[in-house]
Design a protein around this motif. Structure first.
Motif, PDB file in Angstrom:
ATOM      1  N   CYS A  95      41.345  11.927  61.240  1.00  0.00           N
ATOM      2  CA  CYS A  95      41.293  10.760  62.124  1.00  0.00           C
ATOM      3  C   CYS A  95      42.246  10.942  63.293  1.00  0.00           C
ATOM      4  O   CYS A  95      43.431  11.211  63.107  1.00  0.00           O
ATOM      5  N   CYS A  98      44.945   7.559  63.011  1.00  0.00           N
ATOM      6  CA  CYS A  98      46.024   7.440  62.040  1.00  0.00           C
ATOM      7  C   CYS A  98      46.341   8.740  61.328  1.00  0.00           C
ATOM      8  O   CYS A  98      47.289   8.811  60.549  1.00  0.00           O
ATOM      9  N   CYS A 135      38.588   7.198  61.676  1.00  0.00           N
ATOM     10  CA  CYS A 135      38.230   6.768  60.326  1.00  0.00           C
ATOM     11  C   CYS A 135      37.738   5.321  60.362  1.00  0.00           C
ATOM     12  O   CYS A 135      37.844   4.641  61.383  1.00  0.00           O
ATOM     13  N   CYS A 138      40.385   2.695  61.411  1.00  0.00           N
ATOM     14  CA  CYS A 138      40.723   2.735  62.840  1.00  0.00           C
ATOM     15  C   CYS A 138      39.553   2.240  63.678  1.00  0.00           C
ATOM     16  O   CYS A 138      39.763   1.617  64.733  1.00  0.00           O
TER      17      CYS A 138
END
Ligand SMILES: [Zn+2]
Ligand SMILES: [Zn+2]
Length: 142
Positions: A95, A98, A135, A138
Motif C-alpha cells: 500500500c 500506509c 489498500c 486507505c
C-alpha cells in the motif's frame, strides 16, 4: 498453524545453524506476524527475551535470510520486511498509503515467473514483482 519449537529447531539444524533461544523466539514470533520490520520483530520478542538487543535481532534475521529460513522483502521507500513464507516465489501487494503488505500467489510458483523480452545474455533467475496501490482501508479514507 504455527510451527512448533521442535520444528524450528530441526529447520535451524537442517540449515547448519546453531539453535539459540534468540533464533527460536524470532522465528516463532515471525511465524505469527508476517511482513514485520526488524524493529517490530525486536519489539515482539522483547516480552519473552528482555536481554535481546536490536543488533542481536538483526543478526538472527540476517543469518536466517542467508539460510533460506526467512525471506526478506524491500519495497522501495520502506524498511525491509521479513517473513517465514519462503520458497514459493509469492509476490506482494504494497500500500502506497500506509505501507501494509499482503501476499499474493505467484502464477507459476517459481522464479523467474516472467522473462525479459531481451535477455542480453543474462541468465535470469528472478523477476522482482511488487504490486503497488492503495489498500482497502486507505481507499475508504478517500
Ligand atoms: Zn493502506
Ligand atoms: Zn509475503
Amino acid at each position: 498453524m504455527n510451527p512448533q519449537p521442535i520444528d524450528i529447531s530441526d529447520a535451524l539444524r537442517g540449515r547448519g545453524l546453531r539453535v539459540t533461544t534468540a533464533k527460536l523466539a524470532v522465528l516463532e514470533w515471525l511465524a505469527e506476524h508476517p511482513h514485520a520490520t526488524a524493529e517490530q520483530v525486536h519489539g515482539g520478542v522483547l516480552g519473552q527475551l528482555d536481554a535481546l538487543s536490536r543488533q542481536a535481532v538483526y543478526d538472527v534475521l540476517a543469518a536466517c535470510v542467508d539460510a533460506g529460513l526467512v525471506r526478506q522483502i524491500k519495497p522501495a521507500g520502506h524498511p525491509a520486511r521479513f517473513e517465514r513464507r519462503t520458497g514459493d516465489n509469492h509476490h506482494h501487494l504494497v500500500c502506497r498509503g500506509c505501507g501494509s503488505i499482503a501476499d499474493t500467489d505467484c502464477h507459476t510458483g517459481h522464479a523467474p515467473c516472467i522473462n525479459p523480452k531481451q535477455a542480453h545474455g543474462f541468465a535470469v533467475d528472478e523477476a522482482e514483482v511488487v504490486f503497488w496501490g492503495l489498500c482497502r482501508c486507505c481507499r475508504d479514507e478517500h
